[in-house]
Scaffold this active site. Structure first.
Site: not given
Ligand code: NAD
Length: 512
Positions: A226, A260
């Protein structure tokens, strides 16, 4: 040697993974307990969790606001309300959705029954983002629990809500380790993936999604992604100006744009562009944002909160500078309030598709406006994006709005509203293209945490199925005849019955 996030995850040693493996061992034991609960018992736990959240609403909002800088109203509507609606849907739907499903069995397989069973997958890893921290943990973990799985949640390091989930699980008496929370950054997430969960449910950015999928691919772990969006709003010229303007302003600026599915770009019909812009400015200029974080957390009378993660401000500034350097004009806002993380709600005109702001997800309080003159043109503009999460279409002509909605390359569309598909938990939610794949919520969302198992049930009899060995010329010819009578557009029922009996007789001949 200490690992960092850029190291190749496949080089983790068993020592590196000791702690994570322990967590998985506990989850595997707990999963058997969860699977052993009846669906009704699982729903009872869900209801207890819901009551706990409703009873502790204000304390939870305090902590969410402290960690995110959201307004109290954003926390109420996007986290607490969303949880309530999620629970309300699944409390009623789960029993039916997880019941064995009888499906059609072709007449050529007469005497057999076909069913679909919904079995748990095992241990789910849910990696969650910072923007809706409580809801984004609660929703996948509880859906997975309802389907009989154990879950390990790795929340964002930026908004970990430490202790909140543990307390909920303890107070509601959830089976031990049925849902575990593991705090840490991306490296922690990567180590958990290396322990091979049965499925990864990831919500976050496109870049991280790609890394997770690459790591998961090495062990063939199913992933559901997502990811981000760059959602368009399409506004035709037959709208109610005031209502639509209010909807657009909220859709662009709710949660300070850190959603998002918030509006990232709006296409306005040229006939109403000037009057709509005037209305948008009138509404936006009245929005209230606090002068400090303390105010925001204690007062319910603010419209915009702050930008949660300071590094996000760099992206916001970069997108704005790029747009201005290519000819965009600030109609209102455009500044960070000094000594704070409040970015003014910003409306931009004169934007084009060669600007980053129209192509990438800004995740900030921007509403860039572009004129259009006809339906085909605006569909092409809206679809000119690598993302495909959600969109909104605004028009009194519902035939036109529906026609446009069908042609948009997104996973969700709201007509005459915005960000509303995700408000209805009966609807599946997810994206296409760079917005990811898979669906959460609704029937698809629950099934996505199941092993969807096909079962065919035959009787124990003495009859050998006619297609089993030996394969003879007579059987070949009879089967050809049978197919010719049954699978053609016009079915010849009498001939089919005769051929069917002949085929059965051939099988009967092989009786043991
Ligand atoms: P992010 O990708 O920076 O981090 C998300 C999660 O992934 C965190 O828990 C982080 O610690 C973890 N993570 C980071 N690198 C990793 C790796 N290599 N391996 C495993 N885990 C890892 O995202 P964010 O900045 O926390 O959230 C914002 C983003 O989320 C925006 O792009 C937003 O659009 C998206 N989002 C999407 C939805 C949806 O339903 N489509 C909903 C909410 C947010």
């Amino acid at each position: 040697m200490n690992k960092n996030l850029n190291d190749d995850p496949s080089t983790f040693s068993s020592e590196d993974l000791l702690d994570s493996q322990l967590i998985f061992n506990k989850a595997s034991i707990a999963q058997k307990v969860v699977e052993g609960l009846s669906i009704k018992q699982r729903i009872d736990f869900l209801l207890r969790a819901n009551d706990y959240i409703m009873n502790n609403q204000e304390a939870l909002i305090d902590q969410i606001c402290k960690e995110t800088g959201k307004t109290r109203f954003d926390a109420l509507s996007n986290e607490i309300f969303s949880i309530g609606d999620f629970v309300d849907y699944y409390r009623k739907a789960t029993t039916n959705l997880l019941a064995d499903r009888k499906v059609q069995t072709s007449i050529v397989m007469m005497g057999k029954k076909s069913k679909v069973f919904f079995s748990p997958l095992g241990v789910i890893l849910a990696i969650t983002p910072w923007n809706y921290p409580l809801y984004q943990m609660f929703m996948p973990a509880m859906t997975a629990f309802l389907a009989g799985n154990a879950t390990i949640i790795k929340p964002s390091e930026h908004t970990p809500l430490k202790g909140v989930f543990e307390q909920l699980l303890e107070k509601c008496g959830f089976p031990e380790d049925a849902i575990q929370i593991v705090y840490g950054n991306g490296l922690t997430g990567s180590k958990l993936i290396a322990c091979r969960p049965d499925k990864i449910h990831f919500t976050g950015s496109v870049n991280t999604g790609k890394k997770i999928m690459a790591q998961a691919a090495k062990q063939l772990i199913p992933v559901e992604l997502e990811l981000g969006g760059n959602d368009p709003a399409i506004v035709f010229d037959d709208i109610n100006l005031s209502r639509t303007a209010n909807g657009l302003v909220w859709g662009a600026f709710t949660n300070a744009g850190q959603s998002c599915t918030s509006i990232e770009r709006a296409y306005i019909h040229e006939n109403i562009y000037d009057s709509l812009l005037e209305e948008l400015l009138r509404i936006t200029n009245k929005l209230r944002f606090p002068s400090n974080a303390q105010d925001c957390n204690s007062n319910t009378e603010f419209d915009l909160g702050y930008i949660t993660v300071s590094s996000q401000l760099n992206i916001i500034n970069e997108h704005l500078e790029d747009a201005l350097s290519k000819g965009a004009k600030i109609e209102c806002g455009g500044k960070l309030i000094e000594n704070s993380q409040y970015f003014e709600p910003t409306i931009l005109s004169g934007v084009t598709h060669d600007m980053i702001i129209m192509q990438e997800e800004s995740f900030g309080p921007f509403l860039p406006l572009m004129k259009f003159s006809n339906e085909n043109q605006v569909i092409n503009l809206a679809n000119d994006s690598k993302y495909g999460l959600s969109a909104s279409v605004w028009s009194k002509d519902l035939n036109r709005a529906t026609r446009v909605a069908r042609k948009l390359k997104t996973g969700n569309v709201s007509i005459n509203n915005v960000m509303l598909t995700e408000g209805n938990h009966a609807l599946p939610f997810g994206g296409i293209n760079d917005s990811g794949f898979g669906r959460i919520k609704g029937s698809y969302g629950l099934e996505s945490f199941c092993n969807v198992k096909s079962v065919i049930i035959d009787k124990q009899s003495k009859i050998i199925d006619p297609h089993w060995y030996p394969q003879t010329k007579t059987k070949y010819n009879t089967m050809t005849d049978l197919m010719q009578t049954f699978f053609m557009k016009t079915k010849k029922w009498i001939k089919f019955a005769i051929k069917g009996m002949k085929m059965d007789a051939l099988g009967n001949k092989e009786k043991i």
